[in-house]
Structures are given as structure tokens and as C-alpha cells.
Design a protein around this motif. Structure first.
Motif, PDB file in Angstrom:
ATOM      1  N   HIS B 462       0.776  -1.415  -0.341  1.00 47.76           N
ATOM      2  CA  HIS B 462       0.007   0.078   0.068  1.00 47.76           C
ATOM      3  C   HIS B 462       0.720   1.424  -0.044  1.00 47.76           C
ATOM      4  O   HIS B 462       0.388   2.019  -0.326  1.00 47.76           O
ATOM      5  N   HIS B 463       2.231   1.168   0.662  1.00 53.78           N
ATOM      6  CA  HIS B 463       3.126   2.619   0.600  1.00 53.78           C
ATOM      7  C   HIS B 463       3.059   2.853  -0.762  1.00 53.78           C
ATOM      8  O   HIS B 463       3.629   3.869  -1.096  1.00 53.78           O
ATOM      9  N   GLN B 481      -6.294   2.932   7.024  1.00 47.79           N
ATOM     10  CA  GLN B 481      -6.000   4.734   6.275  1.00 47.79           C
ATOM     11  C   GLN B 481      -5.950   4.370   5.159  1.00 47.79           C
ATOM     12  O   GLN B 481      -5.025   3.162   4.532  1.00 47.79           O
ATOM     13  N   THR B 483      -3.401   6.405   2.201  1.00 53.71           N
ATOM     14  CA  THR B 483      -2.230   7.542   1.768  1.00 53.71           C
ATOM     15  C   THR B 483      -2.135   7.809   0.725  1.00 53.71           C
ATOM     16  O   THR B 483      -2.580   7.162  -0.532  1.00 53.71           O
ATOM     17  N   LEU B 484      -1.515   8.640   0.581  1.00 54.72           N
ATOM     18  CA  LEU B 484      -2.085   9.000  -1.482  1.00 54.72           C
ATOM     19  C   LEU B 484      -0.092   9.558  -2.144  1.00 54.72           C
ATOM     20  O   LEU B 484       0.418   9.853  -1.450  1.00 54.72           O
ATOM     21  N   GLY B 486       2.181   7.415  -3.158  1.00 51.59           N
ATOM     22  CA  GLY B 486       3.023   6.317  -3.140  1.00 51.59           C
ATOM     23  C   GLY B 486       3.341   6.150  -4.941  1.00 51.59           C
ATOM     24  O   GLY B 486       2.927   6.358  -5.583  1.00 51.59           O
ATOM     25  N   GLY B 495       4.282   6.487   0.163  1.00 48.89           N
ATOM     26  CA  GLY B 495       2.727   6.981  -0.239  1.00 48.89           C
ATOM     27  C   GLY B 495       2.471   8.346   1.604  1.00 48.89           C
ATOM     28  O   GLY B 495       3.137   7.568   1.937  1.00 48.89           O
ATOM     29  N   GLN B 496       1.771   9.305   1.420  1.00 52.24           N
ATOM     30  CA  GLN B 496       1.770   9.864   2.776  1.00 52.24           C
ATOM     31  C   GLN B 496      -0.035   9.784   2.877  1.00 52.24           C
ATOM     32  O   GLN B 496      -0.722   9.588   2.385  1.00 52.24           O
ATOM     33  N   ARG B 497       0.271   9.462   4.867  1.00 50.96           N
ATOM     34  CA  ARG B 497      -1.030   9.538   4.979  1.00 50.96           C
ATOM     35  C   ARG B 497      -1.288  10.489   4.977  1.00 50.96           C
ATOM     36  O   ARG B 497      -1.321  11.885   4.882  1.00 50.96           O
ATOM     37  N   ALA B 498      -3.263  10.400   4.345  1.00 51.02           N
ATOM     38  CA  ALA B 498      -3.880  11.958   3.766  1.00 51.02           C
ATOM     39  C   ALA B 498      -4.465  12.381   5.719  1.00 51.02           C
ATOM     40  O   ALA B 498      -4.990  13.872   5.695  1.00 51.02           O
ATOM     41  N   ALA B 538      -1.679  17.687  -1.336  1.00 50.37           N
ATOM     42  CA  ALA B 538      -2.343  16.755  -1.112  1.00 50.37           C
ATOM     43  C   ALA B 538      -3.718  17.363  -0.689  1.00 50.37           C
ATOM     44  O   ALA B 538      -4.595  16.630  -0.693  1.00 50.37           O
ATOM     45  N   LYS B 542      -6.919  16.102   0.187  1.00 48.25           N
ATOM     46  CA  LYS B 542      -7.100  15.670   1.093  1.00 48.25           C
ATOM     47  C   LYS B 542      -8.706  16.714   2.169  1.00 48.25           C
ATOM     48  O   LYS B 542      -9.849  16.030   2.020  1.00 48.25           O
TER      49      LYS B 542
END
Ligand code: SF4
Lengths: 103, 554
Positions: B462-463, B481, B483-484, B486, B495-498, B538, B542
Motif C-alpha cells: 500500500h505504501h 488508513q 495514503t496518497l 506512493g 505514500g503520505q497518510r492523508a 495533497a 484531503k
């Protein structure tokens, strides 16, 4: 003060089949969660674990899982344990299919 | 195609025999589970939520028709008639019985297959680009290297008890389809002054602490590969932390010591290891290389394909989506989608396995690949044969034209099977695929990688999903969770957690909002989701997820 004990059932996987099993009050193993013993006392829970650990030739990985009393017997409280009473959600296989056959 | 040597055969047979004895002793009670567990794991046998699971190695994802057919036979005879292809390019059987495992392993050995080193703290199945040996953008086939590494690492006495499992990936193409930057060691075939070799990356990995691999050597001559790998792994074996499972992977060792220190220690060790290698490995490699040579390709008249497409738009769509450019313009690389909308990603029934085996035999020079994206590849198909292949696949439910699209989702087994899972992954994938089909948005969206894991171990990558979804257990409820941004390619990014997670029922609508926000905000149809995310940042996404108000809070 002692922490309040949450009721539990003792569960494991069957050595041969690999499927989910539960321990009854008389120390035998069954496939249906409702037929398990609901253990409400910590000392009994520990004793049951010892019994289970002595049955390594039939079972794998015994542990105590939270449960609560329902109309037909103990019911799981956590979703993981609910899934273990059924089988996967992508196919009608595992316990859900086995119990359908049995009926 | 490569076939194992007599030595491999003898080794695998011996292991089967040993394991048969071990199972017997477990069943008669002379081995406890504690004693048996490491033995079964060495042979790829796990105990999952509802049953045992056998993980079968498909070395570098390459297999022959008879091997695929044997999978089908095994699935029918000892399992429930299907198998699950994984992100490690392996096959998992979800319902075998303990007493049958020795027979299954024998049946696998009959087609030179096994389940060795698919578990445990060893060097696992080496993965490669699933288009290896076929893709137009490739300068060297990575599989001979992978096979050499397999031979070197299998049963390697020093590397059976590493601090943790160890994964190596190799690519020989300019586009990284093997996610080499998310592996303990990533190898990129390279050339310097006309000399063949590798660029070596180390310390990548997903899981609890995701990291992108760092360069340890910009160029390693080909002949130095094994001594250098041995130096990296030996350094890790000494330095790697055995005190804490979560800090035991090489990525943490590299991170804690710094890449420069790690490089220095490796280079020192390399001086020693190099002396141990006599060069025999290079003779072996040369021999392996001849066996991986491209099969003599037949002549093919592409005009027949054009004519067929002209009257069959479905064929045209499938060819556009699910074939890739081959080294030879008379041929194409076919992606067989195991992602029919609403079905389990990566699953194939035994009947489908047989269809794929037949097609490989008839049209594909007897070769199949398992992709880490959980599809099956026919690496060499003459363009004139594509209509016939498409027709046969269509009849078997294998012709979904969605390679690289939104519904081509990676999903790990999650809590439908896996004992380690904290939430389900498969039904989330199924529902996203169905929804996007209902909205009929896939073609418009274009390239999109959604990847879903059922726990922090990140088997579903998923990352590195453009949209990553991680299933967690939050106070006894499934929570997801997102993430976007990646990316698993040569431009790899984590990917960063949204923001806060979503309940099971909220995930699909959340993904839908993301997709729609992208379509609204992209500057052209050519701009992919990932490009748009990189350009816009992001915030707009978001906002799509949480609404304007929560944006500052998140
Ligand atoms: S990510 Fe977690 S749930 Fe999914 S297969 Fe891996 S260990 Fe199991």
C-alpha cells in the motif's frame, strides 16, 4: 483491586484439518462457537489453557478469546473472532459452508 | 526455458522425504508444535485463520505450462479448486490438510517445483520484472541473475538464520516493474564502459517502517555479484538487530548505521568474500544465460490483428489495455487480468489455470509469468494470435481489459485468510472495482495503482500505491488508513497518510471522492493521478476526503 475478567472462550486450530475449534466445559473440542464453554473466571481460564497445552497432538495455537453470552450460547465480540466462526468473505467456504452442509 | 539440474532435483526430493517424516512425527505426537513449526515454515506451510496455507515458490515468477497445469491438479485434488497469486510472485493454496502436504510437495517436485524458503528468516524467492526477457524497454534479461542468486542462496549455510527475512529484486529494464526500491537489495542491470554489471540498492522495504532503497554501489561488475551480495548479507548478519523483530530488517540496519558506514563495512567484507569465489559462478551464469535465451519467434502478420480489431472493438480495447510492447514488433506481451470486477485479486480457479496453461503451450512458447501485481503474463505472443488468445480468455472470464487501471488492484489476503491481519483487504478491492465499473470511469481515469494491505506488514504494497489503503483494527473495529502519492517505479516514493482513517463502509465512497477530485483537477487527460498529486500537492485530495473544514485539522 483485581482487574475485572472479561468472559472468554478457549479456541485453537485443529492439527489435522487446520480449522477453528473451541473447547467445551468437559474439555472436548467442537467446531461451533455456541457450543464452547464461556469461561467467566480467570482461574478456570488458566486451568483450561493448561489442559489445552497438554493436547498438542490434536490442536495448534490455543488462546483465550473474548466472548459474551448470546441466545444460543457464547458469541464472539471481536470481528476477528466473528470471521473465524464463519470463514472468508470472498467465498462461501470454511465454517459457513460446513454448517450449511450439516443442516 | 531453464530447468533445474539433477542436483536441485535430488535436493528437493530429499527435502520432501524429510518433511514427510516430520509430518508423520507431528501427527503421531512425537514432535510438538513448537518443534514442528519452524520445520513446516521452512517448507512454506503456514497455519492461517481458517486452515493451513501452502506457499509455493515460483522462482522469479517464471513457469511452464505443465507447472501451471500441475497447480490446477493440486488445487483440485487437495484444495478447493483455486489458488491465490501473490505480490511475491508465488502461489498460495488456502485449504490444504496437514496430512496431504507431503503428497502435494511430491506432486510439485514432479514438475521441478517446491515451497522451500518461502518463509523464515532466509533469502526468499528472488523477484524480477514480470516482462523480463520480452519487454522492448529491457536491455538485459534479469532472470539469469535471479537464478544465479537462487542457486547461491538456497540452503546457504550462513544465511538460514538471518536476523529477518531477506528479499532481493532484479530488473533489467528502464521502467522498474519489479519495485526494486522496496526490497532489501535491489539490482538494476547496468553497463559501464561497455562492461556489464549492476547498480546496487540496499535497505528498501515496506512494512512498519517503509523506506526507499539507497544506492550502495553505482556500478558493480557482473563477475562480482555474488561476492558483493555475500558481503552485504554478511554485514547485515553481524550488524542486524536480533533483539527487536521490528528493527531487524536490513533497512533499519542501514538507516541506523548510515549508508556510508554500511557501504564501508560491505566493501571491507567484499575484499574477503571476493577471494572465496573462484569464478565458477560466472561459468554457471553463462550456462544459465543460454537457457534463458528468447525462444525462436515465429513469423507473424500484424495486419490480421488490425482486421480483427476493426470488427471487434472489445478485442481492440483489450489489446490496447492488456498488451505491452515486445522486443520484436511481430509479438506482444499479454497481461491476463486476474482482476475481474468484483472478484478476488490474484485468484484463479483450476479451470482458469488450465486455460492459461493451454494458451501458453499453444501460443506462448510454453512460458507464463506471475506478476507482483497479481496477474499472469504470457510474455511472447505473436500479434496474429492475439484474437484467438482473447477469445479463449473471454470464455474463461480472464479477458478483463483493465491492466493498469483502477480495478487492477493489489490486495493481500487480509483478514479473510491471514492470521496476522488487522482488517480485511479483499472485499474492499472487490467493492472499489465494482463501483468504478458502475461509474464507468476507468478508461477516463487511466493509469491508477490502488494497493491494499490488511495489516502493517504491507504485503499489499500500500505504501507504493498511488492510492494506498491500510486496514487496521481501531478499538475492535476495522478502520482504513489512506495514503496518497506512493509510487513503486524508478521514481519510487512512499505514500503520505492523508488523515484519519475510514470505517469499512466509508472506504469505497472515500476512494470515489478521490477519483472524482482528480478528474476535476487534472490539467489534461494525459496527466495521471500521480502526476496531478505531485503537481497539486495533497490539499485538494484531503479536501475531497475530509471536506474543507477538516482540512486544517487534518
Ligand atoms: S499485509 Fe498483513 S494481512 Fe496482508 S498478507 Fe501480509 S501479513 Fe497478512
Amino acid at each position: 483491586m483485581a482487574r475485572k475478567f472479561t468472559p472468554k472462550v478457549l479456541t485453537a486450530n485443529d492439527l489435522l484439518e487446520g480449522d477453528v475449534i473451541y473447547m467445551t466445559a468437559d474439555g472436548t473440542w467442537v467446531r461451533a462457537h455456541e457450543q464452547a464453554e464461556l469461561i467467566e473466571d480467570e482461574t478456570i481460564a488458566e486451568m483450561r489453557m493448561l489442559t489445552a497445552q497438554g493436547q498438542q497432538d490434536r490442536i495448534v495455537g490455543p488462546y483465550l478469546a473474548d466472548a459474551t453470552m448470546g441466545p444460543n450460547g457464547p458469541e464472539p465480540t471481536h470481528f476477528r473472532e466473528v470471521f473465524r466462526t464463519k470463514g472468508p468473505s470472498n467465498y462461501f467456504m470454511g465454517k459457513q459452508a460446513d454448517s450449511a452442509n450439516a443442516e | 526455458m531453464y530447468t533445474y539440474t539433477d542436483f536441485d532435483e535430488a535436493f528437493v526430493r530429499e527435502r520432501c522425504k524429510q518433511f514427510r517424516g516430520q509430518v508423520e512425527r507431528r501427527l503421531d505426537g512425537s514432535l510438538t508444535e513448537e518443534e514442528f513449526r519452524p520445520l513446516r515454515l521452512m517448507n512454506g506451510l503456514y497455519l492461517q485463520l481458517h486452515a493451513y496455507m501452502l506457499r509455493i515458490a515460483v522462482p522469479y515468477g517464471t513457469l511452464r505450462a505443465d507447472q501451471m497445469r500441475q497447480f490446477a491438479m493440486i488445487a483440485d485434488k487437495w484444495d478447493k479448486g483455486y489458488g491465490h497469486f501473490t505480490t511475491r510472485q508465488n502461489l498460495q493454496l488456502n485449504w490444504p490438510k496437514l496430512k496431504d502436504i507431503p503428497d502435494i510437495l511430491d506432486a510439485l517436485a514432479d514438475v521441478q517445483m517446491h515451497a522451500i524458503q518461502t518463509s523464515g528468516n532466509t533469502i526468499r524467492n528472488v523477484t524480477v520484472d514480470h516482462f523480463a526477457g520480452a519487454s522492448a524497454d529491457e536491455f538485459e534479461d534479469p532472470r539469469p541473475t535471479a537464478e544465479l542468486i537462487r542457486q547461491w542462496s538456497t540452503d546457504h549455510p550462513e544465511f538460514q538464520f538471518l536476523p529477518r527475512k531477506f528479499k532481493i529484486a532484479v530488473t533489467g529494464a528502464s521502467t522498474d516493474r519489479a519495485v526494486i526500491r522496496a526490497h532489501d537489495i535491489g539490482l538494476e542491470m547496468a553497463e559501464k564502459d561497455g562492461q556489464p554489471g549492476y547498480r546496487v540498492l540496499v535497505g528498501g522495504g515496506l512494512g512498519r517502517t517503509p523506506m526507499i532503497g539507497q544506492e550502495i554501489r553505482d556500478f558493480l561488475p557482473k563477475a562480482d555479484l555474488l561476492p558483493y551480495l555475500e558481503a552485504i548479507v554478511s554485514t547485515y548478519n553481524v550488524l542486524g538487530r536480533r533483539d527487536n523483530k521490528y528493527k531487524a530488517r536490513i533497512k533499519i540496519t542501514v538507516f541506523e548505521n548510515g549508508i556510508d558506514t554500511y557501504r564501508t563495512l560491505t566493501e571491507e567484507e567484499f575484499q574477503r568474500t571476493r577471494a572465496k569465489f573462484s569464478g565458477v559462478d560466472q561459468e554457471i551464469l553463462a550456462d544459465i544465460e543460454t537457457q534463458f535465451a528468447l525462444p525462436p519467434l515465429k513469423d507473424s502478420d500484424a495486419s490480421a490483428l488490425e482486421a480483427a480489431i476493426a470488427v471487434d472493438p472489445m478485442l481492440g480495447r483489450w489489446v490496447a489495455r492488456n498488451t505491452a510492447t515486445h522486443k520484436h514488433d511481430t509479438h506482444a506481451i499479454v497481461t491476463i487480468s486476474l482482476k475481474e470486477h468484483g472478484k478476488t485479486p490474484g485468484d484463479a480457479t483450476s479451470a482458469q489455470m488450465r486455460v492459461m496453461a493451454d494458451l501458453a503451450e499453444k501460443y506462448g512458447y510454453n512460458e507464463l509469468r506471475v506478476s507482483h501485481e497479481q496477474n499472469i503474463i504470457l510474455p511472447h505472443v505473436a500479434k496474429s494470435d492475439l484474437p484467438a488468445v482473447f477469445t479463449a480468455l473471454s470464455k474463461a472470464g480472464l479477458a478483463t481489459a483493465n491492466a493498469g487501471l483502477t480495478s487492477d488492484i493489489i490486495a493481500c489476503p487480509g483478514m479473510d485468510y491471514c492470521a496476522l491481519a488487522t482488517a480485511r483487504a479483499i472485499p474492499v478491492a472487490e467493492k472499489i472495482a465494482l463501483r468504478v465499473k458502475e461509474l464507468d470511469l476507468e478508461d477516463e481515469i487511466g493509469l491508477m495503482k490502488i494497493k491494499i494491505s490488511g495489516c502493517i506488514n504491507a504485503c499489499g504494497h500500500h505504501h507504493v500505491g498511488h492510492i494506498g489503503i491500510l486496514g487496521l483494527d481501531r478499538a475492535g473495529v476495522e478502520n482504513y488508513q489512506i495514503t496518497l502519492g506512493g509510487d513503486g517505479t524508478e521514481h519510487a516514493a512512499i505514500g503520505q497518510r492523508a488523515g484519519p482513517g475510514f470505517a469499512y463502509d466509508e472506504v469505497v465512497p472515500a476512494v470515489e471522492r478521490l477519483l472524482k477530485a482528480y478528474l476535476e483537477q487534472r490539467d489534461s487527460a494525459e496527466e495521471t493521478f500521480l502526476d496531478a498529486y505531485r503537481r497539486l500537492g495533497a490539499d485538494p485530495f484531503k479536501e475531497a476526503l475530509y471536506g474543507e473544514a477538516s482540512q486544517t485539522a487534518a
